[in-house]
Design a protein around this motif. Structure first.
Motif, PDB file in Angstrom:
ATOM      1  N   SER A   1      18.730  28.589  39.677  1.00  0.00           N
ATOM      2  CA  SER A   1      19.166  29.128  40.968  1.00  0.00           C
ATOM      3  C   SER A   1      18.825  28.216  42.132  1.00  0.00           C
ATOM      4  N   THR A   2      17.698  27.501  42.032  1.00  0.00           N
ATOM      5  CA  THR A   2      17.262  26.670  43.149  1.00  0.00           C
ATOM      6  C   THR A   2      17.010  25.235  42.689  1.00  0.00           C
ATOM      7  N   ARG A   3      17.031  24.333  43.646  1.00  0.00           N
ATOM      8  CA  ARG A   3      16.712  22.927  43.367  1.00  0.00           C
ATOM      9  C   ARG A   3      15.283  22.806  42.847  1.00  0.00           C
ATOM     10  N   ARG A   4      14.387  23.560  43.419  1.00  0.00           N
ATOM     11  CA  ARG A   4      12.966  23.517  43.025  1.00  0.00           C
ATOM     12  C   ARG A   4      12.784  23.922  41.565  1.00  0.00           C
ATOM     13  N   GLN A   5      13.483  24.977  41.129  1.00  0.00           N
ATOM     14  CA  GLN A   5      13.383  25.401  39.730  1.00  0.00           C
ATOM     15  C   GLN A   5      13.885  24.310  38.787  1.00  0.00           C
ATOM     16  N   ALA A   6      14.978  23.666  39.146  1.00  0.00           N
ATOM     17  CA  ALA A   6      15.523  22.590  38.315  1.00  0.00           C
ATOM     18  C   ALA A   6      14.552  21.413  38.250  1.00  0.00           C
ATOM     19  N   GLU A   7      13.960  21.068  39.394  1.00  0.00           N
ATOM     20  CA  GLU A   7      12.999  19.964  39.422  1.00  0.00           C
ATOM     21  C   GLU A   7      11.774  20.280  38.572  1.00  0.00           C
ATOM     22  N   GLU A   8      11.252  21.499  38.687  1.00  0.00           N
ATOM     23  CA  GLU A   8      10.089  21.886  37.901  1.00  0.00           C
ATOM     24  C   GLU A   8      10.397  21.878  36.402  1.00  0.00           C
ATOM     25  N   ALA A   9      11.610  22.293  36.020  1.00  0.00           N
ATOM     26  CA  ALA A   9      12.020  22.259  34.612  1.00  0.00           C
ATOM     27  C   ALA A   9      12.052  20.824  34.097  1.00  0.00           C
ATOM     28  N   ALA A  10      12.555  19.905  34.907  1.00  0.00           N
ATOM     29  CA  ALA A  10      12.601  18.501  34.512  1.00  0.00           C
ATOM     30  C   ALA A  10      11.191  17.927  34.367  1.00  0.00           C
ATOM     31  N   LYS A  11      10.306  18.258  35.297  1.00  0.00           N
ATOM     32  CA  LYS A  11       8.926  17.779  35.216  1.00  0.00           C
ATOM     33  C   LYS A  11       8.231  18.328  33.977  1.00  0.00           C
ATOM     34  N   SER A  12       8.474  19.583  33.665  1.00  0.00           N
ATOM     35  CA  SER A  12       7.889  20.196  32.473  1.00  0.00           C
ATOM     36  C   SER A  12       8.405  19.525  31.193  1.00  0.00           C
ATOM     37  N   ALA A  13       9.718  19.273  31.142  1.00  0.00           N
ATOM     38  CA  ALA A  13      10.308  18.610  29.977  1.00  0.00           C
ATOM     39  C   ALA A  13       9.769  17.186  29.844  1.00  0.00           C
ATOM     40  N   ALA A  14       9.604  16.493  30.972  1.00  0.00           N
ATOM     41  CA  ALA A  14       9.054  15.137  30.942  1.00  0.00           C
ATOM     42  C   ALA A  14       7.623  15.158  30.423  1.00  0.00           C
ATOM     43  N   LEU A  15       6.809  16.097  30.888  1.00  0.00           N
ATOM     44  CA  LEU A  15       5.432  16.217  30.425  1.00  0.00           C
ATOM     45  C   LEU A  15       5.393  16.443  28.919  1.00  0.00           C
ATOM     46  N   THR A  16       6.222  17.339  28.428  1.00  0.00           N
ATOM     47  CA  THR A  16       6.271  17.605  26.986  1.00  0.00           C
ATOM     48  C   THR A  16       6.608  16.328  26.224  1.00  0.00           C
TER      49      THR A  16
END
Length: 78
Positions: free
Chosen positions: A53-68
């Motif tokens: 829904s938001t740019r922030r949610q998409a960014e946080e999802a990408a950061k989480s996937a990168a960390l994994t």
């Protein structure tokens, strides 16, 4: 500005780009820079329930996937 935001995650450089999704919402992609300084690959954020829904949610999802990915593959990240 080129649309990318640089982050340091576990000591590794990660670029995140948030992208508008059609017809609404946002998705994101990221690239991880390895120690060798080679050209990074892009890794799409896999969305299980459609766009965010938001740019922030998409960014946080990408950061989480990168960390994994970093934790699974070490500092090379790919």
């Amino acid at each position: 500005m080129d649309g990318f935001v640089r982050h340091r995650i576990e000591g590794v450089s990660v670029d995140v780009e948030v992208i508008p999704a059609a017809p609404q919402g946002f998705t994101a992609r990221f690239r991880i820079f390895g120690d060798a300084g080679d050209e990074p690959d892009w890794h799409a954020v896999h969305l299980t329930q459609g766009p965010f829904s938001t740019r922030r949610q998409a960014e946080e999802a990408a950061k989480s996937a990168a960390l994994t990915r970093i934790l699974e593959h070490g500092s090379q990240g790919h």
